[in-house]
Design a protein around this motif. Structure first.
Motif: not given
Length: 169
Positions: A50-55, A60-73
């Motif tokens: 589970y994550a929040v979409v940032k961009e 692709t989609v940049l996701l925020e997994i937890e505050p301050g942690t981002h991942a590109l999917f």
């Protein structure tokens, strides 16, 4: 040609048409669901994270997994776009309770199975013994007749000679 002989082929072609139609419909629905994503939307990936979409980018989609942690999917890795209420319920627990993150998990299960009342058993040594120790243990505990013992010694000597030959090559 007899029209009844063509009937199985017609049925097979019809079934294939229906299956591809339903698959295309599912793909279209998934694409529409992914197009509904906006920054700040809660999602679940196909892996169950589970994550929040940032961009949102082209593929692709940049996701925020937890505050301050981002991942590109990849966009295809998004399994579901969740409503705000559902995302909050899943990530924060029922009725807004936070998860207990202070729990200490042991590295091995031995501490879970041992009780303080009984002492732990001595650990077994499963390693190989050197050849000299093995021969001494066999001589102490063996009740073989002398003929069998002599035969075993001869076999060990042959094995040792083969090992020497292999080493020299």
């Amino acid at each position: 040609m007899d029209p009844i002989a063509l009937l199985p082929f017609i049925v097979i072609i019809g079934a294939m048409f229906l299956m591809t139609r339903s698959a295309k419909k599912k793909q279209r629905q998934a694409m529409q669901m992914r197009d509904q994503m906006q920054p700040g939307t809660g999602i679940r990936t196909i892996g169950g994270m589970y994550a929040v979409v940032k961009e949102i980018r082209e593929d692709t989609v940049l996701l925020e997994i937890e505050p301050g942690t981002h991942a590109l999917f990849a966009k295809n890795a998004i399994g579901a776009v969740l409503t705000d209420e559902e995302f909050d319920r899943i990530t924060n627990g029922p009725e807004g309770e936070d998860f207990d993150v202070d729990t200490v998990v042991p590295d091995d299960a031995s501490s879970l199975t041992e009780s303080e009342e009984t002492p732990s058993e001595a650990k077994l040594d499963l390693g190989k013994k050197p050849a000299a120790d093995a021969g001494a243990d066999a001589a102490k505990g063996s009740e073989k007749p002398e003929a069998e013992a002599a035969e075993a010694d001869t076999a060990e000597a042959k094995d040792a000679k083969r090992d020497e030959d292999a080493d020299s090559k």
